[in-house]
Design a protein around this motif. Structure first.
Motif, PDB file in Angstrom:
ATOM      1  N   TRP A 151       0.836  -1.193   0.000  1.00 55.97           N
ATOM      2  CA  TRP A 151       0.000   0.000   0.000  1.00 55.97           C
ATOM      3  C   TRP A 151       0.877   1.251   0.000  1.00 55.97           C
ATOM      4  O   TRP A 151       1.959   1.259   0.583  1.00 55.97           O
ATOM      5  CB  TRP A 151      -0.883   0.023   1.251  1.00 55.97           C
ATOM      6  CG  TRP A 151      -1.910  -1.069   1.288  1.00 55.97           C
ATOM      7  CD1 TRP A 151      -1.695  -2.392   1.575  1.00 55.97           C
ATOM      8  CD2 TRP A 151      -3.301  -0.942   1.034  1.00 55.97           C
ATOM      9  NE1 TRP A 151      -2.882  -3.084   1.520  1.00 55.97           N
ATOM     10  CE2 TRP A 151      -3.882  -2.218   1.189  1.00 55.97           C
ATOM     11  CE3 TRP A 151      -4.129   0.133   0.700  1.00 55.97           C
ATOM     12  CZ2 TRP A 151      -5.236  -2.448   1.013  1.00 55.97           C
ATOM     13  CZ3 TRP A 151      -5.483  -0.096   0.527  1.00 55.97           C
ATOM     14  CH2 TRP A 151      -6.018  -1.370   0.687  1.00 55.97           C
TER      15      TRP A 151
ATOM     16  N   MET B 235       0.860   4.892   1.459  1.00 51.95           N
ATOM     17  CA  MET B 235       0.155   5.574   2.544  1.00 51.95           C
ATOM     18  C   MET B 235       0.599   7.021   2.675  1.00 51.95           C
ATOM     19  O   MET B 235       1.792   7.322   2.621  1.00 51.95           O
ATOM     20  CB  MET B 235       0.422   4.833   3.855  1.00 51.95           C
ATOM     21  CG  MET B 235      -0.276   5.393   5.039  1.00 51.95           C
ATOM     22  SD  MET B 235      -0.023   4.264   6.435  1.00 51.95           S
ATOM     23  CE  MET B 235      -0.770   5.194   7.717  1.00 51.95           C
TER      24      MET B 235
ATOM     25  N   ALA C 112      -4.643   5.468   2.332  1.00 53.02           N
ATOM     26  CA  ALA C 112      -3.750   4.552   1.624  1.00 53.02           C
ATOM     27  C   ALA C 112      -4.465   3.973   0.412  1.00 53.02           C
ATOM     28  O   ALA C 112      -5.691   3.798   0.433  1.00 53.02           O
ATOM     29  CB  ALA C 112      -3.284   3.438   2.560  1.00 53.02           C
TER      30      ALA C 112
END
Length: 117
Positions: free
Chosen positions: A24, A26, A113
């Motif tokens: 991810w 973020m 995210a």
């Protein structure tokens, strides 16, 4: 129709098993400004392990939970002023999630995210 139902019932557990696991990107907003970082999430049932990097590039492991669309994890960091506990809470919406950050005496912030393919 029964064949379709059987297919859906067979595929849904496999899709749910993936959950939030993966990489991810973020973005965190805190009183000290905005920071973009890469994190890796590993979900096993409701258990969550988050791997991120500190400012020096060292791996930081955090633990949390995923319950439905609710996600939370706690990170502990060592600072010149002692240990700092950061609590992330939010909601997952497919390949995106967002929420709030509790920074102890430093206040609070927001984060979001997006899953990296």
């Amino acid at each position: 129709m029964l064949t379709c139902l059987a297919f859906v019932l067979a595929v849904l557990p496999a899709l749910a098993a993936e959950g939030v696991s993966g990489k991810w990107k973020m973005t965190s907003k805190t009183p000290r400004g905005e920071r973009v970082s890469d994190i890796t999430l590993e979900q096993t049932g409701e258990k969550l392990v988050v791997t991120s990097k500190d400012r020096e590039g060292n791996d930081v492991k955090s633990e949390g939970t995923v319950k439905g669309t609710e996600i939370t994890w706690t990170t502990k960091r060592t600072t010149p002023r002692g240990e700092m506990v950061i609590v992330y809470k939010g909601k997952v919406d497919g390949k995106a999630m967002s929420g709030t950050t509790e920074l102890g005496p430093m206040g609070s912030g927001e984060w979001k995210a997006e899953k990296v393919e």
